[in-house]
Design a protein around this motif. Structure first.
Motif, mmCIF file in Angstrom:
data_model
loop_
_atom_site.group_PDB
_atom_site.id
_atom_site.type_symbol
_atom_site.label_atom_id
_atom_site.label_comp_id
_atom_site.label_asym_id
_atom_site.label_seq_id
_atom_site.Cartn_x
_atom_site.Cartn_y
_atom_site.Cartn_z
ATOM 1 N N UNK A 93 0.860 -1.316 -0.044
ATOM 2 C CA UNK A 93 -0.043 -0.029 -0.122
ATOM 3 C C UNK A 93 0.773 1.119 0.098
ATOM 4 N N UNK A 94 0.565 2.314 -0.723
ATOM 5 C CA UNK A 94 1.432 3.606 -0.836
ATOM 6 C C UNK A 94 0.363 4.398 -0.392
ATOM 7 N N UNK A 95 1.164 5.553 0.648
ATOM 8 C CA UNK A 95 0.673 6.403 1.256
ATOM 9 C C UNK A 95 1.346 7.713 1.037
ATOM 10 N N UNK A 96 0.529 8.864 0.842
ATOM 11 C CA UNK A 96 1.020 10.162 0.869
ATOM 12 C C UNK A 96 0.880 10.658 2.426
ATOM 13 N N UNK A 97 1.825 10.977 2.996
ATOM 14 C CA UNK A 97 1.654 11.697 4.398
ATOM 15 C C UNK A 97 2.025 13.055 4.260
ATOM 16 N N UNK A 98 1.232 13.844 5.186
ATOM 17 C CA UNK A 98 1.516 15.150 5.209
ATOM 18 C C UNK A 98 2.492 15.411 6.416
ATOM 19 N N UNK A 99 3.582 16.210 5.978
ATOM 20 C CA UNK A 99 4.697 16.238 7.013
ATOM 21 C C UNK A 99 5.163 17.404 7.183
ATOM 22 N N UNK A 100 4.630 18.423 6.707
ATOM 23 C CA UNK A 100 4.909 20.098 6.788
ATOM 24 C C UNK A 100 4.245 20.965 6.092
ATOM 25 N N UNK A 101 4.163 22.182 6.527
ATOM 26 C CA UNK A 101 3.483 23.247 5.770
ATOM 27 C C UNK A 101 4.572 23.869 4.767
ATOM 28 N N UNK A 102 4.235 24.018 3.471
ATOM 29 C CA UNK A 102 5.254 24.604 2.326
ATOM 30 C C UNK A 102 5.987 25.825 3.005
ATOM 31 N N UNK A 103 5.252 26.740 4.031
ATOM 32 C CA UNK A 103 5.838 27.816 4.336
ATOM 33 C C UNK A 103 6.730 27.455 5.598
ATOM 34 N N UNK A 104 6.966 26.238 6.143
ATOM 35 C CA UNK A 104 7.993 25.892 7.020
ATOM 36 C C UNK A 104 9.305 25.697 6.347
ATOM 37 N N UNK A 105 9.351 25.648 4.733
ATOM 38 C CA UNK A 105 10.385 25.388 4.020
ATOM 39 C C UNK A 105 11.138 26.663 3.614
ATOM 40 N N UNK A 106 12.636 26.686 3.673
ATOM 41 C CA UNK A 106 13.291 27.914 3.216
ATOM 42 C C UNK A 106 14.471 27.428 2.322
ATOM 43 N N UNK A 152 -0.872 23.797 -0.171
ATOM 44 C CA UNK A 152 0.429 24.512 0.756
ATOM 45 C C UNK A 152 1.039 23.506 1.864
ATOM 46 N N UNK A 153 0.683 22.221 1.785
ATOM 47 C CA UNK A 153 1.074 21.075 2.555
ATOM 48 C C UNK A 153 2.283 20.299 1.875
ATOM 49 N N UNK A 154 3.326 20.003 2.433
ATOM 50 C CA UNK A 154 4.293 19.046 1.856
ATOM 51 C C UNK A 154 3.883 17.656 2.105
ATOM 52 N N UNK A 155 3.606 16.718 1.132
ATOM 53 C CA UNK A 155 3.275 15.476 1.283
ATOM 54 C C UNK A 155 4.519 14.442 0.689
ATOM 55 N N UNK A 156 4.859 13.539 1.647
ATOM 56 C CA UNK A 156 5.823 12.484 1.146
ATOM 57 C C UNK A 156 4.950 11.132 0.741
ATOM 58 N N UNK A 157 5.573 10.356 -0.201
ATOM 59 C CA UNK A 157 5.028 9.075 -0.625
ATOM 60 C C UNK A 157 5.769 8.324 0.193
ATOM 61 N N UNK A 158 5.163 7.059 1.029
ATOM 62 C CA UNK A 158 5.903 6.360 1.679
ATOM 63 C C UNK A 158 5.383 5.078 1.140
ATOM 64 N N UNK A 159 6.188 3.919 0.900
ATOM 65 C CA UNK A 159 5.771 2.661 0.635
ATOM 66 C C UNK A 159 5.345 1.901 2.033
ATOM 67 N N UNK A 160 4.527 1.144 2.110
ATOM 68 C CA UNK A 160 4.114 0.205 3.285
ATOM 69 C C UNK A 160 3.969 -1.129 3.026
#
Length: 105
Positions: A1-14, A97-105
């Motif tokens: 199963x592949x999940x997209x996980x919300x990890x941060x607000x884009x505004x948190x990145x510089x 405006x959220x950063x999502x990472x694709x994690x394989x499970x």
């Protein structure tokens, strides 16, 4: 199963800096490059016990803070030793405006 996980607000990145995130107990560094691209790689240097999120970013490479190995944040490949093993890279997308990472499970 592949999940997209919300990890941060884009505004948190510089631009030119990394942040550490730990979705699903994975230690991952997320970087925003000067061209606006956002990339994620494993946070632990493959050569030593150093956090890549603390490294100096220039262009698309991050320098390990311990021994100055260079990793391409776009795909985790080694650009300069002493590291010889790449670090894992993770698919990233920006949504609402959220950063999502694709994690394989």
């Amino acid at each position: 199963m592949t999940l997209w996980i919300d990890v941060a607000a884009e505004a948190d990145l510089f631009e030119g800096a990394g942040i550490a995130v730990t979705p699903e107990d994975q230690d991952i560094a997320v970087f925003k490059l000067e061209d606006g691209g956002v990339f994620a790689i494993n946070n632990l240097c493959s050569h030593g016990n150093a956090k890549l999120c603390d490294g100096f970013v220039e262009g698309h490479r991050v320098e390990c803070p311990f021994h100055q190995a260079l990793f391409d944040v776009r795909d985790g490949t080694v650009s300069c030793g002493p590291a010889t093993e790449p670090v894992k890279s993770w698919p990233v997308k920006i949504e609402n405006d959220r950063v999502l990472l694709k994690l394989d499970q």
